[in-house]
Design an enzyme around this catalytic site. Sequence first.
Site, PDB file in Angstrom:
ATOM      1  N   ARG A   1      44.395 -12.084 -12.249  1.00 10.58           N
ATOM      2  CA  ARG A   1      43.536 -13.042 -11.511  1.00 10.58           C
ATOM      3  C   ARG A   1      42.545 -12.217 -10.708  1.00 10.58           C
ATOM      4  O   ARG A   1      42.936 -11.483  -9.817  1.00 10.58           O
ATOM      5  CB  ARG A   1      44.390 -13.914 -10.583  1.00 10.58           C
ATOM      6  CG  ARG A   1      43.568 -14.899  -9.764  1.00 10.58           C
ATOM      7  CD  ARG A   1      44.446 -15.672  -8.797  1.00 10.58           C
ATOM      8  NE  ARG A   1      43.686 -16.633  -8.026  1.00 10.58           N
ATOM      9  CZ  ARG A   1      43.004 -16.348  -6.917  1.00 10.58           C
ATOM     10  NH1 ARG A   1      42.986 -15.107  -6.450  1.00 10.58           N
ATOM     11  NH2 ARG A   1      42.338 -17.296  -6.288  1.00 10.58           N
TER      12      ARG A   1
ATOM     13  N   LYS B   1      42.098  -6.982  -2.526  1.00 10.33           N
ATOM     14  CA  LYS B   1      43.012  -7.217  -1.404  1.00 10.33           C
ATOM     15  C   LYS B   1      43.117  -6.016  -0.473  1.00 10.33           C
ATOM     16  O   LYS B   1      42.755  -4.906  -0.801  1.00 10.33           O
ATOM     17  CB  LYS B   1      44.377  -7.691  -1.923  1.00 10.33           C
ATOM     18  CG  LYS B   1      44.276  -9.151  -2.372  1.00 10.33           C
ATOM     19  CD  LYS B   1      45.576  -9.763  -2.800  1.00 10.33           C
ATOM     20  CE  LYS B   1      45.320 -11.234  -3.197  1.00 10.33           C
ATOM     21  NZ  LYS B   1      46.444 -11.817  -3.917  1.00 10.33           N
TER      22      LYS B   1
END
Length: 296
Positions: free
Chosen positions: A260, A226
């Site tokens: 995740r 991210k």
Amino acid sequence: MQHSPVFARERVTIVAVLNVTPDSFSDGGRWVGHDEHPDVEAVVREARRLAAEGAHVLDVGGESTRPGAAEVPVARELARVLPVVEALAKSVRLPISIDTRKAEVARAALEAGATVVNDVSGGCFDPRLLDVAARAGATVVLGHMRGVPATMQDAPHFDDVLAEVGDELAARVAAAEAAGVAPERIVVDPGIGFGKRLEDNLVLLARCGELAERLGRPLLVGPSRKRFLGALTGDPVEARDTATVAACAVAVFAGASALRVHDVAGAVRAAAVGQALRAARAGQGAPAGAAAGAGP
Ligand code: HH2
């Protein structure tokens, strides 16, 4: 409280990302082209590879929720995910999670063999999703998010991010339980990158154990590749797996019990190191089997 059989208490659960979208921020277009039909055989091969690397769950998504993304219509999301869920359920032994905000997509995926519903909006986007999950006896991952992906990064603000995310997740847990989701099948997620500033993401990762404790649930984090990692390291999205591994190890040390990720092999190692350090902090010594590797 018993634990969800998918997110077992004894391990850090590794949830592998399998996005069948043309536009996900890091792996878009790998398995689906502009004709919107996924290459099912290739996805099944990839799923087997992820399983061999140590994934415990396969998370299939048909809608990008990156900042600025527009909503995908139900029919298009179904065309992307359903053939993949059906094929995986027949040919791969891992539990399948459907990453969706929509009740109709969740229902179809659960009927096709998924057993987990992963909703980044925590059931806010489509409240019927929680009813669908409850009726199917599914495990539910409730993500924290304010608003929708199209606008969530427009001036996000928290005065006390840990307290506010905790309050808002507690309300989502209560909504899930009111809908009939079994308490032991609820997993919480602070929503890294979902309407958060850099400093918010850092506090949520560094102190995620406090949230898990407050909410009394297993906690999943999804830092994989991210933007906040790019802000810290200068790495472009295609080079963020190393920083992801570092973030995962710290999150596990801090109290996360599920990760995740795109890079499963890296997360497996991050989990081993994070868990060992957590045990050491608690005075439990080195894990069994680790002594042989104790030299330089
Ligand atoms: N992040 C993304 C998607 N789903 N689910 C949970 N529970 N937690 C997360 O942090 C999370 C998630 C976004 O990442 P990705 O799937 O890689 O990208 P995109 O949304 O562009 O498909």
